[in-house]
Design a protein around this motif. Structure first.
Motif, PDB file in Angstrom:
ATOM      1  N   ALA A 139       0.839  -1.212   0.000  1.00 20.91           N
ATOM      2  CA  ALA A 139       0.000   0.000   0.000  1.00 20.91           C
ATOM      3  C   ALA A 139       0.870   1.257   0.000  1.00 20.91           C
ATOM      4  CB  ALA A 139      -0.923  -0.004   1.220  1.00 20.91           C
ATOM      5  N   GLU A 140       1.939   1.233   0.791  1.00 16.93           N
ATOM      6  CA  GLU A 140       2.825   2.401   0.839  1.00 16.93           C
ATOM      7  C   GLU A 140       3.564   2.581  -0.482  1.00 16.93           C
ATOM      8  OE1 GLU A 140       5.357   2.348   4.296  1.00 16.93           O
ATOM      9  OE2 GLU A 140       3.674   2.598   5.680  1.00 16.93           O
ATOM     10  N   ALA A 141       3.986   1.470  -1.081  1.00 14.48           N
ATOM     11  CA  ALA A 141       4.699   1.557  -2.361  1.00 14.48           C
ATOM     12  C   ALA A 141       3.777   2.135  -3.432  1.00 14.48           C
ATOM     13  CB  ALA A 141       5.207   0.176  -2.782  1.00 14.48           C
ATOM     14  N   VAL A 142       2.530   1.657  -3.450  1.00 14.42           N
ATOM     15  CA  VAL A 142       1.566   2.146  -4.436  1.00 14.42           C
ATOM     16  C   VAL A 142       1.274   3.628  -4.187  1.00 14.42           C
ATOM     17  CG1 VAL A 142      -0.828   1.969  -5.229  1.00 14.42           C
ATOM     18  CG2 VAL A 142       0.539  -0.102  -4.932  1.00 14.42           C
ATOM     19  N   ALA A 143       1.129   4.015  -2.922  1.00 15.13           N
ATOM     20  CA  ALA A 143       0.849   5.418  -2.607  1.00 15.13           C
ATOM     21  C   ALA A 143       2.007   6.308  -3.054  1.00 15.13           C
ATOM     22  CB  ALA A 143       0.605   5.591  -1.107  1.00 15.13           C
ATOM     23  N   TYR A 144       3.236   5.833  -2.829  1.00 12.15           N
ATOM     24  CA  TYR A 144       4.410   6.599  -3.249  1.00 12.15           C
ATOM     25  C   TYR A 144       4.429   6.735  -4.779  1.00 12.15           C
ATOM     26  CZ  TYR A 144       9.285   7.428  -4.560  1.00 12.15           C
ATOM     27  OH  TYR A 144      10.430   7.917  -5.145  1.00 12.15           O
ATOM     28  N   ALA A 145       4.219   5.606  -5.468  1.00 13.15           N
ATOM     29  CA  ALA A 145       4.262   5.627  -6.937  1.00 13.15           C
ATOM     30  C   ALA A 145       3.176   6.544  -7.498  1.00 13.15           C
ATOM     31  CB  ALA A 145       4.115   4.209  -7.495  1.00 13.15           C
ATOM     32  N   LYS A 146       1.988   6.482  -6.888  1.00 10.65           N
ATOM     33  CA  LYS A 146       0.887   7.330  -7.380  1.00 10.65           C
ATOM     34  C   LYS A 146       1.180   8.805  -7.126  1.00 10.65           C
ATOM     35  CE  LYS A 146      -3.162   4.335  -7.351  1.00 10.65           C
ATOM     36  NZ  LYS A 146      -4.382   3.948  -6.628  1.00 10.65           N
ATOM     37  N   THR A 147       1.733   9.107  -5.963  1.00  6.75           N
ATOM     38  CA  THR A 147       2.050  10.503  -5.641  1.00  6.75           C
ATOM     39  C   THR A 147       3.121  11.033  -6.586  1.00  6.75           C
ATOM     40  OG1 THR A 147       1.577   9.984  -3.335  1.00  6.75           O
ATOM     41  CG2 THR A 147       2.681  12.066  -3.755  1.00  6.75           C
ATOM     42  N   LEU A 148       4.114  10.204  -6.833  1.00  9.54           N
ATOM     43  CA  LEU A 148       5.190  10.596  -7.741  1.00  9.54           C
ATOM     44  C   LEU A 148       4.631  10.800  -9.156  1.00  9.54           C
ATOM     45  CD1 LEU A 148       8.247  10.995  -7.662  1.00  9.54           C
ATOM     46  CD2 LEU A 148       8.501   8.612  -8.372  1.00  9.54           C
ATOM     47  N   HIS A 149       3.763   9.870  -9.560  1.00  8.43           N
ATOM     48  CA  HIS A 149       3.140   9.934 -10.879  1.00  8.43           C
ATOM     49  C   HIS A 149       2.364  11.235 -11.040  1.00  8.43           C
ATOM     50  CE1 HIS A 149      -0.112   8.691 -13.803  1.00  8.43           C
ATOM     51  NE2 HIS A 149       0.976   8.365 -14.464  1.00  8.43           N
ATOM     52  N   SER A 150       1.601  11.592 -10.019  1.00  7.84           N
ATOM     53  CA  SER A 150       0.816  12.816 -10.149  1.00  7.84           C
ATOM     54  C   SER A 150       1.731  14.041 -10.069  1.00  7.84           C
ATOM     55  CB  SER A 150      -0.341  12.824  -9.142  1.00  7.84           C
ATOM     56  OG  SER A 150      -0.078  13.662  -8.065  1.00  7.84           O
ATOM     57  N   LEU A 151       2.822  13.952  -9.310  1.00  9.68           N
ATOM     58  CA  LEU A 151       3.749  15.090  -9.212  1.00  9.68           C
ATOM     59  C   LEU A 151       4.459  15.381 -10.541  1.00  9.68           C
ATOM     60  CD1 LEU A 151       5.144  17.246  -7.400  1.00  9.68           C
ATOM     61  CD2 LEU A 151       6.952  15.571  -7.009  1.00  9.68           C
ATOM     62  N   VAL A 152       4.960  14.346 -11.201  1.00  7.03           N
ATOM     63  CA  VAL A 152       5.700  14.600 -12.446  1.00  7.03           C
ATOM     64  C   VAL A 152       4.777  15.153 -13.536  1.00  7.03           C
ATOM     65  CG1 VAL A 152       7.574  12.985 -11.988  1.00  7.03           C
ATOM     66  CG2 VAL A 152       5.579  12.181 -13.272  1.00  7.03           C
ATOM     67  N   ARG A 153       3.519  14.751 -13.487  1.00  7.10           N
ATOM     68  CA  ARG A 153       2.553  15.317 -14.441  1.00  7.10           C
ATOM     69  C   ARG A 153       2.215  16.743 -14.028  1.00  7.10           C
ATOM     70  NH1 ARG A 153      -2.223  12.425 -14.044  1.00  7.10           N
ATOM     71  NH2 ARG A 153      -2.975  13.345 -15.946  1.00  7.10           N
ATOM     72  N   TRP A 154       2.063  16.933 -12.741  1.00  9.72           N
ATOM     73  CA  TRP A 154       1.704  18.240 -12.187  1.00  9.72           C
ATOM     74  C   TRP A 154       2.711  19.308 -12.607  1.00  9.72           C
ATOM     75  CZ3 TRP A 154      -2.393  19.048  -8.569  1.00  9.72           C
ATOM     76  CH2 TRP A 154      -2.449  20.329  -8.032  1.00  9.72           C
ATOM     77  N   ILE A 155       4.000  18.982 -12.488  1.00 12.40           N
ATOM     78  CA  ILE A 155       5.024  19.977 -12.831  1.00 12.40           C
ATOM     79  C   ILE A 155       5.390  19.912 -14.311  1.00 12.40           C
ATOM     80  CG2 ILE A 155       5.952  20.106 -10.471  1.00 12.40           C
ATOM     81  CD1 ILE A 155       8.233  18.307 -11.315  1.00 12.40           C
ATOM     82  N   GLY A 156       4.699  19.049 -15.062  1.00  9.59           N
ATOM     83  CA  GLY A 156       4.828  19.050 -16.519  1.00  9.59           C
ATOM     84  C   GLY A 156       6.149  18.523 -17.055  1.00  9.59           C
ATOM     85  N   ILE A 157       6.772  17.571 -16.347  1.00  9.45           N
ATOM     86  CA  ILE A 157       8.038  17.056 -16.876  1.00  9.45           C
ATOM     87  C   ILE A 157       7.868  15.694 -17.549  1.00  9.45           C
ATOM     88  CG2 ILE A 157       9.400  18.322 -15.161  1.00  9.45           C
ATOM     89  CD1 ILE A 157       9.926  15.529 -13.837  1.00  9.45           C
ATOM     90  N   CYS A 158       6.682  15.079 -17.399  1.00  5.39           N
ATOM     91  CA  CYS A 158       6.466  13.725 -17.929  1.00  5.39           C
ATOM     92  C   CYS A 158       4.970  13.573 -18.158  1.00  5.39           C
ATOM     93  CB  CYS A 158       6.958  12.710 -16.887  1.00  5.39           C
ATOM     94  SG  CYS A 158       6.506  10.989 -17.193  1.00  5.39           S
ATOM     95  N   ASP A 159       4.579  12.887 -19.263  1.00  2.51           N
ATOM     96  CA  ASP A 159       3.133  12.773 -19.505  1.00  2.51           C
ATOM     97  C   ASP A 159       2.500  11.656 -18.668  1.00  2.51           C
ATOM     98  OD1 ASP A 159       3.561  10.339 -20.791  1.00  2.51           O
ATOM     99  OD2 ASP A 159       3.401  11.172 -22.801  1.00  2.51           O
ATOM    100  N   GLY A 160       3.327  10.841 -18.025  1.00  2.00           N
ATOM    101  CA  GLY A 160       2.805   9.826 -17.105  1.00  2.00           C
ATOM    102  C   GLY A 160       2.066   8.673 -17.759  1.00  2.00           C
ATOM    103  N   ASN A 161       2.130   8.592 -19.087  1.00  2.00           N
ATOM    104  CA  ASN A 161       1.386   7.523 -19.764  1.00  2.00           C
ATOM    105  C   ASN A 161       2.060   6.162 -19.524  1.00  2.00           C
ATOM    106  OD1 ASN A 161       0.271   5.716 -21.666  1.00  2.00           O
ATOM    107  ND2 ASN A 161      -0.376   7.463 -22.908  1.00  2.00           N
ATOM    108  N   MET A 162       1.425   5.351 -18.693  1.00  2.00           N
ATOM    109  CA  MET A 162       2.059   4.089 -18.298  1.00  2.00           C
ATOM    110  C   MET A 162       1.989   3.036 -19.396  1.00  2.00           C
ATOM    111  SD  MET A 162       1.046   4.041 -14.278  1.00  2.00           S
ATOM    112  CE  MET A 162       2.304   2.940 -13.617  1.00  2.00           C
TER     113      MET A 162
END
Lengths: 502, 95
Positions: free
Chosen positions: A179-202
């Protein structure tokens, strides 16, 4: 009474660290001017540098470095004033140079941290906050793709992806559950999209996760880890980590030993399997790449990049709670993506152009949040759209919420306005007018209607008065029907109750 | 640090170089000489000096993020030994 002591083995603790490869959203490759557009015909974006023709030299892309700096700032990390590119040597046909240009002992982004909200994946545990430390993030180039379908027993190589800029983000082994790993990955995923450095398309491989998993008795030294490669969905990440951790626990409890290995997750069988890896496979013989000079990043450049950073999700979340009085749950969802937060803020602004006293604004923020998290998200889901494709603008939604707030329409009426807006467009006031959805708040009219219903249903009235309060719903239904759903529900309830008890 | 013949074989294997025993012996001597040179350099007192990561003390020039390359697949693939459907073909590699 005899006291029996059970010797119970201490629980196992799961230790997880993640390595995430994010494809940076530059137009051109990290070391050449070839395009990075996804899905092009094979090798049409593989220039002389990408295919490693002899004599070519890499020239570093400023846009890739800028994105790395942006990330570093977003996680509060130290940006190295001088970082170095190194060669990671290994042989594979989709890596035509025989080495990958990466960073080794002097990465561009140093230690940082990410605050995550952990939602337990099962059971009735409570959600909690945790800080995960980021060890480092470094720039490197992606490899090409090998296609193992049958080309007469040969492998096809597409080098379009070779040289695409990656930022590899490495965490400390701070996570203690899937659960913690998934939460970290999701937060990171939303952050990189948020700051516009990655489109996050998995699906397209823009955000790829590897998980290092080990188990130990609490307080003991770290156990031997196995690395699960290429987890390309959060669901697979959860399943793979849970399976792997259980496998390691079973192995140790049965007296076995864990050997360091790289494993793959088979999503069909829902299990992890060790890859056949040759001896010495991991001797990469890193050394500084003589083709590239050290990368200097001035404090001035860092400040320029800092000025382009949007308000970060964590700060926004906190502000929604403290300024707007939203619950952390709502604030969390609303800051799940920059589009969502932007929509929310725009809708709220058009609902209350002038910020009213805190209390009133809080109620309206809650109304706005409810509709976005409820109806709007549900409808987007149903139609397979994301926020940017939402057929209703924030201004349109705000216009409708304004009419709920001032009691012009009931909730039922609002749903109808919403449906119409979604499929046909238009603004709320026009739809309310055209469909006659304005609710009847004229107490005289409601009283008249209630009188008629009471007169026409003496049996049910008697039942109600004898204490069967369930019949109340029956009257509400009739009254709503008679008013064509337009009676103000609060008012109707009040009048009905009064007249029935008389 | 001294180098033995096993190290030479290991490095050769990692670099995918086929070496006869005789070649390995010769390489051993050459490499050992280089190690000697390194040992000499390491004997110099470099306390307080930041190591250079490149022979020239200049920093990396950057390129604007602009696509400048055009598709030259036909030209590049004209020297490839085998191509199909736009792909370079290589002996099968499945790990």
């Amino acid at each position: 009474m005899l006291h029996k002591t059970f010797v119970r083995a201490p629980e196992w603790e799961i230790v997880i660290g993640l390595e995430v490869h994010t494809q940076l959203s530059t137009s051109s490759k990290i070391f050449s001017g070839a395009s990075t557009t996804y899905g092009a015909e094979p090798n049409t974006q593989a220039d002389a540098v990408s295919i490693a023709l002899p004599g070519v030299l890499p020239v570093l892309n400023k846009g890739a470095v800028e994105r790395a700096i942006k990330f570093g700032l977003a996680v509060g990390a130290h940006i190295a004033p001088r970082s170095v590119f190194a060669r990671k040597n290994y042989f594979y046909p989709d890596l035509p140079k025989g080495y990958q240009i990466s960073q080794f002992d002097l990465p561009v982004v140093g230690q940082g941290a990410l605050t995550i909200q952990v939602e337990p994946l099962s059971g009735n545990g409570k959600s909690y906050e945790k800080v995960v430390r980021i060890t480092r993030a470094h720039l490197e180039e992606d490899a090409g793709k090998s296609l193992h379908e049958d080309f007469h027993g040969m492998t096809g190589i597409d080098l379009n992806r070779a040289g695409t800029p990656l930022l590899e983000i490495v965490s400390e082994p701070d996570m203690r559950s899937a659960a913690e790993a998934v939460a970290y990955a999701k937060t990171l995923h939303s952050l990189v999209r948020w700051i516009g450095i990655c489109d996050g398309n998995m699906q397209e491989g823009s955000f790829r996760c590897d998980a290092n998993v080990s188990v130990r008795r609490p307080g003991a030294a770290l156990g031997t880890r196995r690395e699960i490669k290429n987890l390309n969905s959060f669901k697979f990440m959860q399943q793979a980590i849970e399976y792997e951790a259980q496998w390691q626990i079973d192995t140790l409890e049965n007296g076995g030993k864990i050997h360091q290995a790289t494993v793959l997750f088979d999503s069909d069988k829902c299990e992890t399997r060790a890859m056949r890896s040759k001896e010495e496979a991991h001797d990469y013989r890193y050394f500084p790449d003589p083709d590239l000079l050290p990368l200097d990043i001035s404090p001035q450049w860092i400040e320029e990049v800092r000025a382009t950073l949007p308000e970060l999700p964590e700060a926004k979340r906190a502000r929604y709670v403290s300024e707007l009085g939203l619950s952390t749950y709502d604030a969390d969802i609303l800051t799940g993506s920059r589009e969502m937060a932007g929509f929310f803020e725009a809708a709220l602004t058009s609902l209350t152009p002038i910020p009213s006293p805190a209390g009133g604004r809080g109620e309206q923020a809650k109304l706005c949040a409810n509709w976005l998290i409820g109806e709007v998200s549900a409808q987007l889901n149903r139609d397979g759209l994301d926020m940017v494709q939402c057929p209703i603008s924030a201004r349109q939604l705000g216009g409708m919420l304004k009419r709920i707030a001032d009691s012009t329409i009931s909730n039922a009426g609002a749903k109808e306005v919403f449906r119409t807006m979604w499929s046909e467009g238009g603004d709320a006031d026009a739809i309310i007018e055209a469909k006659g959805l304005k609710q009847v708040s004229d107490s005289g009219a409601i009283e008249k209607l209630v009188d008629e219903i009471i007169a026409a249903n003496p049996a049910q009235v008697a039942e109600y008065r004898s204490g069967k309060e369930k019949v109340f719903g029956f009257f509400v239904g009739l009254a709503m029907k008679a008013s064509k759903g337009k009676a103000n529900p609060a008012q109707l309830n009040e009048i009905l109750k009064l007249k029935l008890t008389k | 640090m001294s180098l033995n013949i096993e190290d030479v074989h290991k490095v050769a294997r990692l670099a995918r170089l086929a070496m006869t025993e005789q070649e390995a012996q010769a390489a051993h001597i050459q490499l050992a000489n280089i190690f000697g040179l390194i040992a000499d350099m390491q004997a110099v007192d470099t306390k307080g000096i930041t190591p250079m990561s490149h022979a020239q003390d200049v920093s990396q020039r950057l390129r604007e993020d602009v696509v400048t390359e055009t598709n030259q697949r036909e030209l590049f693939q004209s020297i490839a030994s085998q191509v199909e459907a736009g792909l370079y073909l290589v002996p099968q590699v499945i790990e």
